[in-house]
Design an enzyme around this catalytic site. Structure first.
Site, PDB file in Angstrom:
ATOM      1  N   LYS A   3       0.891  -1.170   0.000  1.00 52.01           N
ATOM      2  CA  LYS A   3       0.000   0.000   0.000  1.00 52.01           C
ATOM      3  C   LYS A   3       0.924   1.212   0.000  1.00 52.01           C
ATOM      4  O   LYS A   3       1.456   1.620   1.036  1.00 52.01           O
ATOM      5  CB  LYS A   3      -0.871  -0.014   1.257  1.00 52.01           C
ATOM      6  CG  LYS A   3      -2.192   0.714   1.129  1.00 52.01           C
ATOM      7  CD  LYS A   3      -2.113   2.182   0.776  1.00 52.01           C
ATOM      8  CE  LYS A   3      -1.865   3.091   1.950  1.00 52.01           C
ATOM      9  NZ  LYS A   3      -1.695   4.524   1.540  1.00 52.01           N
ATOM     10  N   GLU A  36       9.849   1.648  10.534  1.00 52.76           N
ATOM     11  CA  GLU A  36      10.861   2.676  10.242  1.00 52.76           C
ATOM     12  C   GLU A  36      10.151   4.015  10.358  1.00 52.76           C
ATOM     13  O   GLU A  36       9.332   4.349   9.498  1.00 52.76           O
ATOM     14  CB  GLU A  36      11.389   2.509   8.808  1.00 52.76           C
ATOM     15  CG  GLU A  36      12.099   1.211   8.530  1.00 52.76           C
ATOM     16  CD  GLU A  36      13.504   1.180   9.086  1.00 52.76           C
ATOM     17  OE1 GLU A  36      13.950   2.181   9.667  1.00 52.76           O
ATOM     18  OE2 GLU A  36      14.154   0.138   8.941  1.00 52.76           O
ATOM     19  N   CYS A  85      13.679  11.310   6.346  1.00 54.91           N
ATOM     20  CA  CYS A  85      13.498  10.921   7.745  1.00 54.91           C
ATOM     21  C   CYS A  85      14.744  11.183   8.576  1.00 54.91           C
ATOM     22  O   CYS A  85      14.658  11.550   9.742  1.00 54.91           O
ATOM     23  CB  CYS A  85      13.115   9.456   7.819  1.00 54.91           C
ATOM     24  SG  CYS A  85      14.216   8.406   6.855  1.00 54.91           S
ATOM     25  N   GLU A 126       9.340  16.992  14.103  1.00 59.47           N
ATOM     26  CA  GLU A 126       9.834  16.616  12.778  1.00 59.47           C
ATOM     27  C   GLU A 126       9.103  17.499  11.769  1.00 59.47           C
ATOM     28  O   GLU A 126       7.900  17.337  11.549  1.00 59.47           O
ATOM     29  CB  GLU A 126       9.539  15.143  12.511  1.00 59.47           C
ATOM     30  CG  GLU A 126      10.199  14.668  11.228  1.00 59.47           C
ATOM     31  CD  GLU A 126       9.840  13.252  10.873  1.00 59.47           C
ATOM     32  OE1 GLU A 126       8.703  12.835  11.127  1.00 59.47           O
ATOM     33  OE2 GLU A 126      10.723  12.560  10.325  1.00 59.47           O
TER      34      GLU A 126
END
Ligand code: NAP
Length: 499
Positions: free
Chosen positions: A192, A268, A302, A402
């Site tokens: 997905k 992750e 990331c 973030e």
């Protein structure tokens, strides 16, 4: 070769490009069972892009069924390892043969420069599939030590059906980090992709079948996280979810696993990585590493080096150098321009979020050194210039959240102990770096930093042999390297007794 890649070249290729937006299930393209679709706006100019199938539980059901069927039949799992290798190598070759097309699809979806898509994302995706292709005939099982009247085989067996849920920032690279080891180990996969970045995944799947991968081994269900990702993660016949994305959704994935069949999960997740520069460091090298580490891919990385911890005595000089590298080398432009080093952010909503975080940071007192503004708005695209905030403290929101945009928070420090305390003062633990000429300090600091990867006097260097993943709320489980295979397998003991 690169010289031919003008903006006009890509515009012309785009005209003839077919945008396949249907799911890919059991070796064929399929509309969503509901017939629903959604349109993906192009980040580079805001115009409508591909029309995609809006997959839901019924489509997930069909994909899992096809993945399960082929797994149980053993048409891939039990194939001669050397034949598996040949097929996966052919797949890698086809990815390279379609590199320009795949690069264009990736750029249309996510807005990164098409030459970056071509030279980095597509290349690393093909390299990743090749890396795991070459492992297929080098995986051995074990015989455990026993007495003379017994033989105990310790077999490493594939789990079955893997659900892969991936983000939009490096779609092809992250897809191959899951697909390569999962498929090499003999599993079937239902992927997905992020709703923003499905085109390359659909094309990867059709190329896999063209290479000889049996239909059903690799399926793609496009759609939204809540509508397609959630039923996949809750599915009772999915053995594992390999997830890359935000920490918030990673926590949901753990809940779904617990609520359903206790499927395994590998996560992750996000990061807020510190790059620490001591006064004795090579400041030119550090400035280049900081700027590229934070601003590459428009900061949608990331492990971006979003927190610069700099020894106070060199802060001013370092920021000047970072600004020079940013202005001179990191050209922001339309993704088809050959000069573009960074392009657009992925979508309007994300751009607005990043601008909102910048504004909130300024209200808290963050001082802007340069950049971090919306630019090229006349194009209709979603562009933010790379920017730096200085004299920050680690409790300010720009230093803690973030941001996933081209924004650097520079935090001064005085001593090594203080630098380490600030560096580790985060919920994340994905990556970090230390710049110093003192190698004793470099290694002492690297050992003490809570992060899955630590670089010394460099940033973002890696290859397929090195595992990648995080500590703390950056997740668990590792992508890349020979170790990635382990999480897609289980151990099975077969004990035979002789009298
Ligand atoms: P995200 O919002 O967490 O989405 C990731 C994937 O999860 C997408 O496919 C998304 O679908 C799906 N999803 C969303 N809600 C879901 C739900 N309730 N159930 C199941 N699936 C669901 O992350 P993103 O915005 O795409 O990516 C950015 C994040 O990824 C950042 O936090 C970044 O740090 C992280 N990231 C981590 C790594 C790493 O290796 N550690 C690498 C790259 C990115 P939709 O597309 O429909 O939302």
């Amino acid at each position: 070769m690169t010289a031919t890649y003008t903006r006009e070249y890509w515009e012309a290729r785009l005209v003839s490009l077919s945008l396949e937006g249907r799911c890919f299930i059991n070796g064929e393209h399929r509309h969503a069972v509901s017939g629903k679709t959604f349109v993906r706006p192009r980040p580079m100019d805001g115009k409508p892009g591909a029309v995609l199938a809006r997959g839901e539980a019924a489509d997930v059901e069909a994909a899992v069924l096809s993945a399960r069927k082929v797994f149980e039949a053993g048409v891939w799992r039990l194939k001669e390892p050397s034949e598996k290798k040949r097929i996966m190598l052919r797949w890698a070759k086809l990815i390279r043969a379609h590199a320009e097309e795949l690069a264009l699809l990736e750029t249309l979806d996510v807005g990164k420069p098409v030459l970056a898509s071509l030279n980095v994302d597509v290349r690393l995706c093909a390299d990743g599939i090749q890396y795991y292709a070459e492992m297929t005939d080098k995986l051995y099982d074990e015989i455990a030590p026993t007495g003379p009247n017994a033989r105990a085989l310790v077999r490493k067996v594939p789990l079955g059906v893997i659900g892969a849920i991936t983000p939009w920032n490096y779609p092809m690279i992250i897809d191959c980090w899951k697909l390569g080891p999962a498929i090499a180990a003999g599993n079937s996969v239902v992927l997905k992709p992020a709703e923003q970045s499905s085109l390359s995944a659909i094309r990867l799947a059709s190329l896999a079948v063209e290479a000889g991968l049996p239909p059903g081994v690799f399926n793609v269900v496009t759609g939204y996280g809540e509508e397609a990702g959630k039923p996949l993660a809750l599915h009772m016949d999915v053995d594992m979810i390999a997830f890359t994305g935000s920490t918030a959704v990673g926590k949901l994935i753990m809940e779904y696993a617990a609520q359903s069949n206790i499927k395994r999960v590998a996560l992750e997740l996000g990061g807020k990585s510190p790059l620490v520069v001591f006064a004795d460091a090579d400041l030119d090298a550090a400035a280049s590493a900081v700027a590229w580490g934070c601003f590459y891919n428009s900061g949608e990385t990331c492990h971006a080096s979003t927190r610069l911890l700099v020894q106070r005595s060199v802060q001013e000089r370092l920021i000047e150098k970072i600004e020079a590298v940013t202005r001179n080398d990191i050209m922001l432009a339309h993704p088809f321009e050959p000069s573009a080093q960074i392009g657009a952010l992925v979508e309007q909503g994300h751009m607005d979020k990043v601008l909102g975080l910048i504004a909130a940071g300024e209200r808290e007192g963050a001082r802007r050194a340069f950049g971090a503004e919306r630019v090229l708005s006349e194009t209709g695209g979603y562009y933010i210039s790379p920017g730096v905030f200085v004299d920050m403290t680690n409790d300010m929101s720009l230093a803690r959240q973030e941001i996933f945009g081209p924004v650097l928070a520079a935090i001064p420090f005085d001593t090594e102990e203080e630098a380490l305390r600030i560096a580790n003062d985060t919920i994340y633990g994905l990556a970090g770096a230390v710049f110093t000429r003192d190698m004793d300090r470099a290694h002492r600091f690297s050992e003490a930093l809570h992060a899955g990867t630590v670089w010394i006097n460099t940033y973002d260097m890696s290859n397929f042999a090195t595992p990648f993943g995080g500590f703390k709320q950056s997740g668990f489980g590792r992508d890349r390297s020979v170790h990635a295979i382990d999480k897609y397998c289980d151990y099975k003991t077969i004990w035979q007794q002789f009298g």
